[in-house]
Scaffold this motif. Structure first.
Motif, short mmCIF file in Angstrom:
data_model
loop_
_atom_site.label_atom_id
_atom_site.label_comp_id
_atom_site.label_asym_id
_atom_site.label_seq_id
_atom_site.Cartn_x
_atom_site.Cartn_y
_atom_site.Cartn_z
N GLY A 9 -10.99 -14.41 1.61
CA GLY A 9 -9.06 -14.81 1.30
C GLY A 9 -8.72 -13.85 -0.23
N THR A 10 -9.96 -13.42 -1.14
CA THR A 10 -8.79 -13.55 -2.00
C THR A 10 -8.17 -11.36 -1.76
N ILE A 11 -9.14 -10.95 -0.78
CA ILE A 11 -8.59 -9.10 -0.36
C ILE A 11 -7.06 -9.37 0.43
N LEU A 12 -7.37 -10.43 1.43
CA LEU A 12 -5.70 -10.82 1.87
C LEU A 12 -4.74 -11.02 1.31
N LEU A 13 -5.09 -11.93 0.50
CA LEU A 13 -4.23 -12.53 -0.72
C LEU A 13 -3.70 -11.37 -1.43
N TYR A 14 -4.10 -10.33 -2.03
CA TYR A 14 -3.87 -9.59 -2.92
C TYR A 14 -3.16 -8.11 -1.84
N ALA A 15 -3.49 -7.94 -0.95
CA ALA A 15 -2.89 -7.47 -0.01
C ALA A 15 -1.62 -7.35 0.31
N GLY A 16 -1.58 -8.38 0.68
CA GLY A 16 -0.27 -9.29 0.56
C GLY A 16 0.74 -9.28 -0.53
N CYS A 17 0.79 -9.74 -1.25
CA CYS A 17 0.93 -9.13 -2.83
C CYS A 17 1.74 -7.80 -2.79
N ILE A 18 0.66 -6.96 -2.70
CA ILE A 18 1.05 -5.40 -2.55
C ILE A 18 2.31 -5.18 -1.75
#
Length: 304
Positions: free
Chosen positions: A183-192
């Protein structure tokens, strides 16, 4: 940036609290962009996303404040470092020619000292984190150091900025849980993708000058398709955020939390005027509110 009458507006201005500082201190405040708080808000929001979605925002409200201080200090340090690297280019662009280093208001030696002091504040914040979050935060340094050079070698420096400005999502989450789940990685990708979208809007202000001096940007690369490109980035951001929220709380009602920020993105793109610098700047700055809406969504889902 140029206003509605075609007159160039400088990037650094003595206004607000900056204008109240003693005259010798003002160039240093401008060098760190303390007159433009939108930058540290945009650096802070992903930190808040990570901590809130992990479920720690209410209990560790003090950590939110530390992360905010860190965002202010490190955004300032990043701006000083960027201006050290770009001082010759800045002299050739109307909007940036008045920046303290480019104009000579601050010497190169003094800028390095100021950079060190800001990094010292960042170090104090770093010690407030657990060891996992410290290691994660340390991992961003190479990305930060390389960023000013990206506009010289790629048409997509906004993507690199996305990697840098989104890193706080990883720090915020790991500061609470000590882990980095999917979930953290997906959140980070969305922020990018969010960063690519809003920084492309920001780059619309400089398309003419950038083309003349050879600076590359996504706003130039997308050309007449820039609004479609921004819309695609925002759609990708929402898609990754949707998956991140689903990982944290697998219930369809959790997705409703994204409706406010979705509406805000639709408003941004539909009212954006790519040929109007003032309009582009206003839409860019509105992402401070977009970040608040996303932070609230993460808080609701993370607290469920």
């Amino acid at each position: 940036m140029r206003n509605d009458h075609g007159v160039s507006v400088p990037d650094s201005e003595h206004r607000g609290l900056t204008g109240l500082l003693p005259a010798p201190a003002r160039p240093y405040a401008l060098l760190a962009r303390f007159d433009r708080p939108i930058g540290w808000w945009l650096l802070f929001w992903p930190c808040a996303f990570g901590l809130a979605l992990a479920g720690g925002a209410a209990e560790r409200w003090d950590l939110l404040l530390w992360l905010l201080l860190g965002a202010i200090a490190m955004r300032g340090a990043g701006c000083v470092y960027n201006d050290i690297v770009d001082r010759d280019l800045d002299r050739q662009v109307a909007r940036t020619a008045a920046r303290p280093l480019a104009s000579g208001a601050v010497s190169l030696k003094a800028a390095w000292i100021w950079l060190g002091l800001l990094c010292l504040i960042g170090l104090i914040v770093w010690f407030q984190l657990n060891w996992t979050a410290r290691l994660v935060a340390f991992g961003s340094l190479a990305l930060v150091a390389a960023y000013p050079f990206m506009k010289r070698i790629t048409w997509w420096p906004q993507a690199w900025l996305g990697l840098v400005f989104s890193w706080g999502a990883l720090v915020g989450w790991s500061a609470w849980t000590g882990t980095l789940p999917l979930g953290t990685i997906l959140l980070y990708a969305g922020c990018i993708f969010w960063v690519i979208g809003y920084d492309t809007i920001y780059a619309l202000q400089d398309r003419e000058d950038d083309a003349l001096v050879g600076i590359r940007s996504s706003a130039l690369r997308l050309g007449g398709q820039v609004k479609a490109g921004i819309a695609a980035c925002y759609a990708a951001a929402l898609g990754f955020w949707l998956m991140a929220l689903g990982q944290r709380f697998p219930d369809p009602f959790a997705y409703l939390a994204l409706l406010p920020v979705t509406g805000h993105f639709i408003w941004q793109v539909s009212t954006l005027r790519a040929d109007n610098g003032a309009n582009a700047l206003a839409k860019f700055r509105s992402n401070r509110f977009a970040g608040l809406l996303m932070a609230l969504a993460c808080f609701v889902v993370g607290s469920a």
